[in-house]
Design an enzyme around this catalytic site. Structure first.
Site, PDB file in Angstrom:
ATOM      1  N   HIS A   6     -47.377 -31.348  40.354  1.00 16.32           N
ATOM      2  CA  HIS A   6     -48.743 -31.585  39.875  1.00 16.32           C
ATOM      3  C   HIS A   6     -49.208 -33.003  40.185  1.00 16.32           C
ATOM      4  CE1 HIS A   6     -49.302 -28.103  36.813  1.00 16.32           C
ATOM      5  NE2 HIS A   6     -48.705 -27.715  37.914  1.00 16.32           N
TER       6      HIS A   6
ATOM      7  N   TYR B  87     -54.896 -30.519  28.183  1.00 18.36           N
ATOM      8  CA  TYR B  87     -54.662 -31.037  26.839  1.00 18.36           C
ATOM      9  C   TYR B  87     -56.016 -31.044  26.138  1.00 18.36           C
ATOM     10  CZ  TYR B  87     -50.054 -32.805  28.308  1.00 18.36           C
ATOM     11  OH  TYR B  87     -48.752 -32.915  28.750  1.00 18.36           O
TER      12      TYR B  87
ATOM     13  N   PRO C 203     -43.774 -33.866  21.225  1.00 16.73           N
ATOM     14  CA  PRO C 203     -43.779 -33.343  22.600  1.00 16.73           C
ATOM     15  C   PRO C 203     -45.045 -33.633  23.407  1.00 16.73           C
ATOM     16  CG  PRO C 203     -44.149 -31.576  21.020  1.00 16.73           C
ATOM     17  CD  PRO C 203     -43.866 -32.800  20.224  1.00 16.73           C
TER      18      PRO C 203
ATOM     19  N   LYS D 189     -41.979 -36.410  26.939  1.00 13.09           N
ATOM     20  CA  LYS D 189     -41.003 -37.445  27.284  1.00 13.09           C
ATOM     21  C   LYS D 189     -39.563 -37.117  26.904  1.00 13.09           C
ATOM     22  CE  LYS D 189     -43.603 -40.238  29.361  1.00 13.09           C
ATOM     23  NZ  LYS D 189     -43.670 -39.684  30.699  1.00 13.09           N
TER      24      LYS D 189
ATOM     25  N   TYR E 184     -47.505 -41.441  31.588  1.00 15.52           N
ATOM     26  CA  TYR E 184     -47.258 -40.000  31.703  1.00 15.52           C
ATOM     27  C   TYR E 184     -46.369 -39.714  32.903  1.00 15.52           C
ATOM     28  CZ  TYR E 184     -48.271 -34.993  31.448  1.00 15.52           C
ATOM     29  OH  TYR E 184     -48.159 -33.623  31.321  1.00 15.52           O
TER      30      TYR E 184
HETATM   31  C1  PHB Z   1     -44.366 -27.622  28.530  1.00 16.91           C
HETATM   32  O1  PHB Z   1     -44.677 -27.137  29.628  1.00 16.91           O
HETATM   33  O2  PHB Z   1     -43.575 -27.052  27.768  1.00 16.91           O
HETATM   34  C2  PHB Z   1     -44.967 -28.907  28.138  1.00 16.91           C
HETATM   35  C3  PHB Z   1     -45.730 -29.609  29.057  1.00 16.91           C
HETATM   36  C4  PHB Z   1     -46.324 -30.802  28.692  1.00 16.91           C
HETATM   37  C5  PHB Z   1     -46.140 -31.292  27.415  1.00 16.91           C
HETATM   38  C6  PHB Z   1     -45.365 -30.613  26.497  1.00 16.91           C
HETATM   39  C7  PHB Z   1     -44.773 -29.414  26.863  1.00 16.91           C
HETATM   40  O3  PHB Z   1     -46.755 -32.448  27.067  1.00 16.91           O
END
Ligand code: PHB
Ligand code: APR
Length: 386
Positions: free
Chosen positions: A72, A195, A287, A291, A379
């Site tokens: 990505h 997000y 989460p 990280k 990130y």
């Molecule tokens: C996930 O794909 O499980 C995932 C991706 C990004 C995050 C948290 C979990 O910030």
């Protein structure tokens, strides 16, 4: 029974450490309390920093990751009915990769066994002596003692290693929300992660493959999974992701669901005598910034380097610096995860003033290149320094 490094816990941290040590000719035994199927099926996050994929690839376990991982170059922040792209690669020169933690665990277990590694499942460590050093574990109903030069405590948040560090200082924060996560057999409705911040709460659209979606909803920490039937999950997700231009969320059969509490936690120091903590045994992040796994990988990468120096040159300099080196990176990730969590979640106890500040903060992050770059470089992951 004797080895050079006794590794407590066969999650990603313990398995990767054992693999990295093997490549340097250092022997280890991995003791994992659960069975193989359990550790290979446990659903966890799945967003890898470039530094993490580099470590996996360079150590020869990146073959399936390169084939199946989804690279990505950006992510979307969605609020107020509109999406805003954060161009990670343009801003940082780096990429991130979606590849589930369970797949990394499968790859590592297969590779350790193919290399003749000693990975013992259903072997529960009951006592650790960091001074001798020895590890006592129960397997097949009998107690065994493993003698070693060093112990790596990779046994996660609920393990036995951390309590073996006397004079431990801990730092923590609980959040007034949890994540309800689902896996669904439906092609993702997006190419990049979304997000979303909404008055009803946060939502995240992630993915696992071109046919499998991974989605999360902010829920009350006391919520029961039974209170969330499929229709309620999909309708809440659709509400929180809705845009003014009529974006649509595809629905499909839910194959896995769970609620995870969110916390921040750090234990200092990450070493006592011959015991070294790594991964979730030493720290937990909420989460939101993805990280957790990346920190586990950077810890054991530093630890493997330190053991390599010790066995190749007899120097303990890197081992002595291990805790401080890790903690610098850990605290950066702690701050970022806390920041991203508070930026995006709706505090059930927050007032309108707090919500307005949050909205202003979101507007700033998506309209200022400086602010977006700060999000992007954290990130995508900061470089690993010893
Ligand atoms: C996930 O794909 O499980 C995932 C991706 C990004 C995050 C948290 C979990 O910030
Ligand atoms: N004896 C042996 N094994 C143990 C014991 C014990 N007493 N206690 C715990 N374990 C095992 C657990 O069963 C688990 O498989 O230690 C392992 C720890 O693995 P993880 O919890 O996955 O932790 P870690 O390897 O540090 O990986 C961190 O996991 O929680 C996620 O977000 C986090 O992605 C990050 C990753």
């Amino acid at each position: 029974m004797r080895t050079q490094v006794a590794i407590v816990g066969g999650g990603p941290a313990g398995l990767l450490l054992s693999h990295l040590l093997h490549r340097q000719g250092i022997a280890s035994v991995v003791l994992e309390s659960r069975d193989r199927a359990y550790v290979e099926q446990r659903q966890r996050a799945g967003m890898l920093e470039q530094g993490t994929t580099d470590v996996l690839r360079e150590s020869g376990v990146g073959e399936r990751l390169d084939r199946e991982g989804l690279v990505h170059h950006g992510l979307e922040l969605r609020f107020g009915g509109a999406g805003h792209r954060i161009a990670l690669t343009e801003l940082t020169g780096r990429t991130v990769t979606v590849y589930a933690q369970t797949e990394i665990v499968k790859d590592l277990v297969a590779r350790r066994l193919a290399d003749g590694g000693d990975v013992r499942f259903e072997a529960q460590v009951v006592e650790i002596d960091p001074a001798t050093p020895t590890v006592t574990f129960r397997q097949n109903g009998r107690l065994h003692t493993l003698e070693c030069d060093y112990i790596a405590g990779c046994d996660g948040f609920h393990g036995v290693s951390r309590p073996a560090v006397p004079e431990l200082r801990t730092f923590s924060r609980e959040y007034p929300f949890a994540w309800l996560g689902i896996l669904a057999d439906v092609p993702p409705s997006t190419d990049e992660l979304i997000y979303a911040s909404h008055d009803r709460g946060f939502a995240l659209h992630s993915l696992r493959s071109p046919k499998v979606s991974r989605l999360y909803l902010q829920v009350d920490p006391q919520a029961e999974i039974a209170a969330w039937p499929d229709e309620r999950i999909w309708s809440e997700l659709a509400t929180r992701f809705a845009t003014d231009d009529g974006w649509e969320l595809r629905e499909g059969p839910i194959t896995d669901r769970s609620i995870t509490p969110m916390r921040s936690f750090v234990a200092e120091p990450m070493r006592h005598d011959r015991l070294f903590l790594a991964g979730d045994a030493a720290h937990i992040v909420p989460p939101t910034g993805a990280k957790g796994l990346n920190l586990a990988v950077s810890d054991v990468t530093l630890l493997a380097r330190a053991f390599t120096e010790r066995y190749a040159e007899g120097s303990e300099a890197l081992l002595d610096g291990y805790s401080a080196s890790c903690l610098r990176r850990v605290w950066r990730a702690e701050h970022f995860s806390y920041w991203m969590t508070t930026l995006l979640h709706t505090d059930p106890h927050g007032d309108d003033f707090a919500r307005r500040l949050q909205r202003s903060h979101l507007d700033y992050v998506v309209s200022s290149t400086a602010a977006a770059t700060s999000l992007a470089e954290n990130y995508a992951g900061l470089p690993l320094t010893p």
